[in-house]
Enzyme design. Structure first.
Site, PDB file in Angstrom:
ATOM      1  N   ARG A  42       7.904 -49.479 -15.207  1.00 45.28           N
ATOM      2  CA  ARG A  42       8.630 -49.839 -13.997  1.00 45.28           C
ATOM      3  C   ARG A  42       8.244 -51.243 -13.567  1.00 45.28           C
ATOM      4  NH1 ARG A  42       7.418 -47.027  -8.411  1.00 45.28           N
ATOM      5  NH2 ARG A  42       5.615 -48.385  -8.597  1.00 45.28           N
ATOM      6  N   TYR A  98      13.313 -33.924 -17.360  1.00 47.62           N
ATOM      7  CA  TYR A  98      11.850 -33.882 -17.368  1.00 47.62           C
ATOM      8  C   TYR A  98      11.284 -34.117 -15.973  1.00 47.62           C
ATOM      9  CZ  TYR A  98      11.981 -38.982 -17.075  1.00 47.62           C
ATOM     10  OH  TYR A  98      12.206 -40.263 -16.665  1.00 47.62           O
ATOM     11  N   SER A 126      15.393 -41.975 -12.740  1.00 49.65           N
ATOM     12  CA  SER A 126      14.156 -41.253 -12.461  1.00 49.65           C
ATOM     13  C   SER A 126      14.021 -41.193 -10.944  1.00 49.65           C
ATOM     14  CB  SER A 126      12.966 -41.963 -13.090  1.00 49.65           C
ATOM     15  OG  SER A 126      11.792 -41.262 -12.772  1.00 49.65           O
ATOM     16  N   GLU A 169      15.528 -43.681  -5.377  1.00 47.88           N
ATOM     17  CA  GLU A 169      14.511 -43.364  -4.376  1.00 47.88           C
ATOM     18  C   GLU A 169      14.900 -43.792  -2.969  1.00 47.88           C
ATOM     19  OE1 GLU A 169      10.790 -45.260  -5.478  1.00 47.88           O
ATOM     20  OE2 GLU A 169      11.819 -47.005  -6.280  1.00 47.88           O
ATOM     21  N   MET A 215      -5.709  -7.329   8.474  1.00 53.49           N
ATOM     22  CA  MET A 215      -5.110  -6.507   9.530  1.00 53.49           C
ATOM     23  C   MET A 215      -6.002  -5.292   9.778  1.00 53.49           C
ATOM     24  SD  MET A 215      -1.084  -6.780   8.882  1.00 53.49           S
ATOM     25  CE  MET A 215      -1.150  -6.399   7.157  1.00 53.49           C
ATOM     26  N   ARG A 219      -3.282   2.982   8.577  1.00 57.13           N
ATOM     27  CA  ARG A 219      -3.686   1.792   7.833  1.00 57.13           C
ATOM     28  C   ARG A 219      -2.507   0.836   7.675  1.00 57.13           C
ATOM     29  NH1 ARG A 219      -6.219   3.538   2.525  1.00 57.13           N
ATOM     30  NH2 ARG A 219      -8.217   2.707   3.112  1.00 57.13           N
ATOM     31  N   ARG A 274       3.300 -47.860 -13.737  1.00 54.83           N
ATOM     32  CA  ARG A 274       3.488 -48.823 -12.649  1.00 54.83           C
ATOM     33  C   ARG A 274       2.809 -50.123 -13.078  1.00 54.83           C
ATOM     34  NH1 ARG A 274       2.207 -43.773  -9.564  1.00 54.83           N
ATOM     35  NH2 ARG A 274       3.725 -43.481  -7.882  1.00 54.83           N
ATOM     36  N   ARG A 300      -3.617  -1.251  -5.741  1.00 51.82           N
ATOM     37  CA  ARG A 300      -2.724  -2.410  -5.670  1.00 51.82           C
ATOM     38  C   ARG A 300      -3.102  -3.350  -6.796  1.00 51.82           C
ATOM     39  NH1 ARG A 300      -5.665  -4.544  -0.173  1.00 51.82           N
ATOM     40  NH2 ARG A 300      -7.664  -4.811  -1.146  1.00 51.82           N
ATOM     41  N   CYS A 328       9.659 -38.751 -11.022  1.00 54.00           N
ATOM     42  CA  CYS A 328       8.307 -39.285 -11.210  1.00 54.00           C
ATOM     43  C   CYS A 328       7.541 -39.389  -9.896  1.00 54.00           C
ATOM     44  CB  CYS A 328       8.341 -40.621 -11.933  1.00 54.00           C
ATOM     45  SG  CYS A 328       9.189 -41.901 -11.007  1.00 54.00           S
ATOM     46  N   HIS A 380     -14.549  -8.254   1.746  1.00 55.76           N
ATOM     47  CA  HIS A 380     -13.293  -8.983   1.993  1.00 55.76           C
ATOM     48  C   HIS A 380     -13.398 -10.452   1.639  1.00 55.76           C
ATOM     49  CE1 HIS A 380     -12.238  -5.658   4.977  1.00 55.76           C
ATOM     50  NE2 HIS A 380     -11.582  -5.484   3.860  1.00 55.76           N
ATOM     51  N   LYS A 409       0.832  -1.199   0.000  1.00 54.04           N
ATOM     52  CA  LYS A 409       0.000   0.000   0.000  1.00 54.04           C
ATOM     53  C   LYS A 409       0.870   1.254   0.000  1.00 54.04           C
ATOM     54  CE  LYS A 409      -3.748  -0.410   2.418  1.00 54.04           C
ATOM     55  NZ  LYS A 409      -4.442  -0.651   3.687  1.00 54.04           N
ATOM     56  N   GLY A 451      -8.173  -7.255   4.356  1.00 53.28           N
ATOM     57  CA  GLY A 451      -9.050  -7.323   5.522  1.00 53.28           C
ATOM     58  C   GLY A 451      -8.482  -8.078   6.709  1.00 53.28           C
ATOM     59  N   THR A 493      10.678 -39.428  -5.701  1.00 55.21           N
ATOM     60  CA  THR A 493      10.785 -38.559  -4.528  1.00 55.21           C
ATOM     61  C   THR A 493       9.795 -38.916  -3.424  1.00 55.21           C
ATOM     62  OG1 THR A 493       9.525 -36.989  -5.832  1.00 55.21           O
ATOM     63  CG2 THR A 493      11.878 -36.572  -5.620  1.00 55.21           C
ATOM     64  N   ASN A 494       8.809 -39.772  -3.738  1.00 53.69           N
ATOM     65  CA  ASN A 494       7.908 -40.224  -2.661  1.00 53.69           C
ATOM     66  C   ASN A 494       8.703 -41.093  -1.691  1.00 53.69           C
ATOM     67  OD1 ASN A 494       5.917 -39.101  -4.257  1.00 53.69           O
ATOM     68  ND2 ASN A 494       5.314 -41.051  -5.152  1.00 53.69           N
TER      69      ASN A 494
END
Ligand code: PEP
Ligand code: MG
Length: 883
Positions: free
Chosen positions: A628, A861, A774, A755, A89, A78, A569, A345, A841, A463, A8, A87, A777-778
């Site tokens: 896989r 990728y 590949s 993994e 604050m 303000r 899978r 804004r 993946c 708001h 602001k 809205g 990441t799980n």
């Protein structure tokens, strides 16, 4: 500038530079707020001296004087953080009114009504914001001072049979102000300060305090805004919208924030102050013809009522858009015919609006292609992929109520009358519509939890409407037909009464409410979406694949721009549709008593595997498909019910007790760390052999049938190069056998998932055998944190709440920890093979923040579920073009 002055403050400064009419004032920086908190809630030393210096300058510009008994200046305090928190604050207006200044102001303006109206507003706001909230007072029974005073005001109006605030006379307001002060003294135990100097200091502190108010904290959690940013305080001379019929206040958007149309859009109220428009106390009037709708078309617009000032406002709209090259949300006040700009804004917008505006501004030559890409956030794009009501089906249902279309899209859910109920339902996985009397920012968490929001009062710029739009929530406000009875927990619309748990269906694009289920459709057919995605792909350098294992999902993924399959899978053929026959054989294979027997069942299974992989590879013709090998612990597939066990025992020709022993023998204490992944293929090489054979035969057959399959074989859960070599020997042998049996040349890539933390550490060795990596990441997250991905939800909830973790690491990659391993794996792999193909993946492949990280880590990728593909494409393009 924004970091220091808040959004602001920075924009007020910018508007001054553009020569726009802005009331004089100054901004106290966000650093002061941080300092204030570090300093045990004491104002930084010397701050008030600087504030008074600033006040003297503002006085010079305005020609008035703060606290002066003849010619007083009033100010507002303000809030304004770096990023907008509409809205959330607090703000205090009309600061400086006290016994000393009131008579002089009445004399000067010859308008006692205006002065007492401003005074009673100051008392109400100050008591609420400065004397109660900032002091950390928890109201008795949850009824705060503001509510008490509001009720007194309402009762008073009722006793006089007034319908609107504007009917209150100067005497009424003076009486109310005195009443209010007595109530405040009784309830809060302190006097309302009758001293301009004290009022200003109190106002500044209260704004700082509101940074840590409940709703602000809740909003920051949801939006991921850091706690240490702090808010700036804008101290600004007041311009009055409530001096009479020549005055007004309004809120507008330079373009329609719900649809994105290039039409000036806003609401205004005569003889009112800013909070009246946004708080939903009075139904605001439309700004112009373009803003008229069913609910407000009978109300006079500013375009009709004050054509000259409206014209001036339109010119400002153009100046602002030319300068900011974006849609702006503006607040203005007209004091006795003179227009003042109070705020501007970059405006919050829906996904559809973000897309429409980005494409329009590109065509208008205001922004280039890279900026188009930056203008639509992945979350906004996600919103576009969400369903809307199917207009054909909608026509068959009866509208039960109408309101203002505050947030587009469709929502179907059961009624929740409180935020708590909406949150409870969300936790239980039940879609819900939060139905409230008015739009109240305190409900922020419930609004988040709801699938749709419906309120009886409030305008398009209230708001809640802003917040809902920012989140892409379906939202209808100002639905006046709603009668909510919180005691009985019912909602009445006309003759019908509904209770919590009954369903409602909302068309947030048109503001229509139904009490039946209406069918939904997808919004991606929008041609602008296609055009936008073309620009996205032009700048994207990282590939985007999908995780899919059926021809149907693959077709969907192709429509969403998949460039291949990053994870098929194989075990998914044993779940869901058409899985019964192969699952029955798999079970027999798993529970075989000998290798001979197992091989027999594997031979039968091979036919099904070939069929499954062939179907998908055919749809992905010409593009790579990574298959896989079966990964989960086999115990997951064995039958559990008595009758199924008995049936299987009969088919295997063994006793039930023996089968139960075999099942028992497969049980593991920690199956996720047990006999799964590549380990299965090492213990039972014949299982891998069958899969290799099915894959090679599928490849050769497809090619013979005139297709162009691109086969990639991936080994899961590898921790050592020796595992990969072991499987490669089998693979090579089967490859040679199938090539000679079928008289075909079969091309393929042989790679592995990375993994397990160990795999990242020995990635250089693994890369000697693998053609590609590949990252799963799980599992990598599971194994790095030691969090079981199937059981950890409640722990993570608490961890986030207590700020032990910033986010769920299974949704957004933990860059600090798991991310290091990912980088290490890529680096070490490429040390061995500089051209090594590397992808991701795990679920993170569709998470925008993580996608940016993967781009920076040098991945070729990412691969994600079909519906997340557009997001991943956009996130990858955004990473490529930079901020
Ligand atoms: C992974 O672990 O990230 C992965 C993609 O494999 P899955 O989810 O099947 O274990
Ligand atoms: Mg895995």
């Amino acid at each position: 500038m924004k970091n220091l002055l808040g959004g602001k403050g920075a924009n007020l400064a910018e508007m001054c530079l553009l020569g726009l009419p802005v009331p004089a004032g100054f901004t106290i920086t966000t650093e002061c707020c941080t300092d204030y908190y570090e300093n045990n809630c004491e104002l930084p030393e010397g701050l008030m001296e600087q504030v008074w210096d600033g006040m003297r300058k503002a006085e010079q510009v305005m020609g008035t004087k703060y606290g002066d008994k003849d010619n007083c200046m009033l100010v507002s305090c303000r809030s304004g953080a770096r990023s907008s928190m509409p809205g959330m604050m607090d703000t205090v207006l009309n600061i400086g009114l006290c016994s000393e200044t009131i008579p002089g102001l009445i004399k000067k303006t010859d308008n006692p009504r205006f002065v007492y109206d401003s005074y009673r507003r100051l008392i109400m706001m100050y008591a609420d914001v400065v004397m109660e909230k900032a002091e950390g007072i928890e109201p008795v029974d949850g009824v705060g001072i503001r509510k008490i005073l509001d009720d007194v005001l309402d009762e008073y109006k009722e006793s006089k049979s007034y319908k609107s605030d504007t009917e209150l006379t100067s005497e009424d307001l003076q009486f109310l102000a005195t009443e209010f002060k007595t109530i405040i003294k009784n309830k809060l135990g302190v006097e309302f300060p009758d001293d301009a100097t004290k009022q200003l200091e109190g106002g500044i502190k209260a704004v700082f305090k509101s940074w840590n108010g409940k709703k602000a904290v809740a909003y920051r959690r949801i939006e991921g805004i850091p706690d240490d940013w702090g808010t700036a305080v804008n101290v600004q001379a007041m311009a009055f919208g409530n001096t009479g019929d020549g005055s007004a206040t309004g809120v507008a958007f330079t373009r329609n924030p719900a649809t994105g149309e290039n039409l000036f859009y806003g609401e205004w109220l005569k003889n009112a102050q800013g909070e009246d428009v946004v708080a939903g106390i009075r139904t605001p009037n439309p700004l112009n013809d373009d803003t008229k709708n069913e609910q407000n078309k009978h109300l006079v617009s500013m375009q009709e009522d004050m054509p000259e000032t409206y014209k001036e406002l339109c010119e400002i709209r153009t100046i602002l858009e030319n300068n900011f090259r974006d849609m702006l949300d503006i607040e203005f006040t007209i004091q006795d015919g003179k227009l003042y700009m109070l705020q501007c804004r970059v405006g919050k917008r829906t996904g559809v609006a973000a897309l429409t505006m980005a494409m329009d501004m590109f065509k208008e030559g205001r922004i280039d292609e890279k900026e188009v890409i930056r203008r639509v956030s992945p979350t906004q794009l996600d919103e576009l992929l969400h369903p809307i009501l199917d207009s054909k089906d909608e026509a068959k249902h009866t509208v039960v109520a109408k309101g203002l279309p505050a947030g587009p899209g469709g929502a179907l859910g059961v009624i929740a009358l409180t935020s708590e109920e909406a949150m409870r339902l969300q936790k239980a996985g039940i879609a819900n519509v939060l139905v409230r009397e008015e739009t109240n920012p305190e409900d922020v968490e419930g609004m988040r939890a709801a699938d749709g929001i419906l309120t009886a009062r409030g305008g398009m710029t209230s708001h809640a409407a802003l917040v809902a739009r920012g989140w892409g929530k379906c939202c209808i406000v100002g639905c006046e037909a709603l009668q909510i009875n919180m005691e009985n927990k019912t909602v009445t619309i006309g003759e019908k009464t509904y209770k919590e748990g009954d369903i409602l269906c909302l068309n947030g694009t048109k503001g229509l409410v139904y009490d039946e289920k209406v069918a939904m459709i997808n919004a991606t057919e929008n041609p602008l979406f296609q055009e936008f995605m073309q620009i996205v792909d032009k700048y994207r350098t990282m590939g985007v694949r999908t995780n899919a294992d059926t021809p149907e999902d693959t077709e969907q993924a192709l429509k969403f721009g998949a460039e291949g399959i990053g994870l098929f899978r194989i075990e998914h053929m044993f779940y869901g549709k058409n899985s019964e026959a192969p699952l029955a054989i798999l079970r027999k294979m798993i529970l075989s008593g000998s290798t001979e027997e197992r091989k027999k069942w594997l031979n039968e299974l091979q036919v099904y595997i070939k069929q499954s992989v062939k179907g998908t590879m055919k749809v992905m013709n010409g593009k790579p498909v990574t298959f896989r090998l079966i990964d989960p612990p086999l115990h997951e597939f064995v039958p559990h019910t008595e009758d199924k066990v008995a049936q299987l025992a009969e088919e295997l020709g063994i006793k039930v007790s023996e089968l139960k022993d075999r099942i028992e023998g497969l049980k593991e204490v920690n199956p996720m760390m047990g006999l799964r992944g590549v380990r299965l293929g090492i213990i039972y090489p014949e299982i891998s052999e069958t899969q290799f054979r099915a894959l090679f035969e599928a490849e050769a057959e497809l090619r013979k049938e005139g297709n162009d399959p691109h086969l990639e074989i991936m080994v899961p859960l590898t921790v050592s190069v020796t595992e990969l070599k072991h499987q490669k020997e089998i693979c090579d042998r089967v490859h040679a056998e199938v090539e000679s049996a079928m008289g075909a040349k079969i091309n393929y890539l042989y790679g592995t998932m990375i993994e397990i933390p160990r795999a990242t550490l020995v990635a250089d060795e693994i890369a000697t055998v693998a053609d590609f990596f590949s990252f799963g990441t799980n599992d990598l997250t599971q194994m790095t944190f030691g969090f079981s991905r199937d059981d950890v939800n409640s722990i993570i909830g608490e961890y986030k709440e207590k700020k032990i973790l910033p986010a769920d690491p299974f949704q957004t990659l933990d860059q600090e920890g798991v991310g290091q391993l990912v980088k290490l794996g890529v680096e070490r792999g490429r040390n061995t093979k500089p051209q090594l193909k590397v992808g991701v993946c795990g679920e993170h492949g569709g998470d925008p923040e993580s996608v940016e990280f993967f781009f920076k880590a040098g991945m070729n990728y990412v691969s994600c579920s079909p519906f997340r593909l557009p997001l991943a494409r956009l996130a990858a393009a955004q990473a490529a073009v930079g901020k």
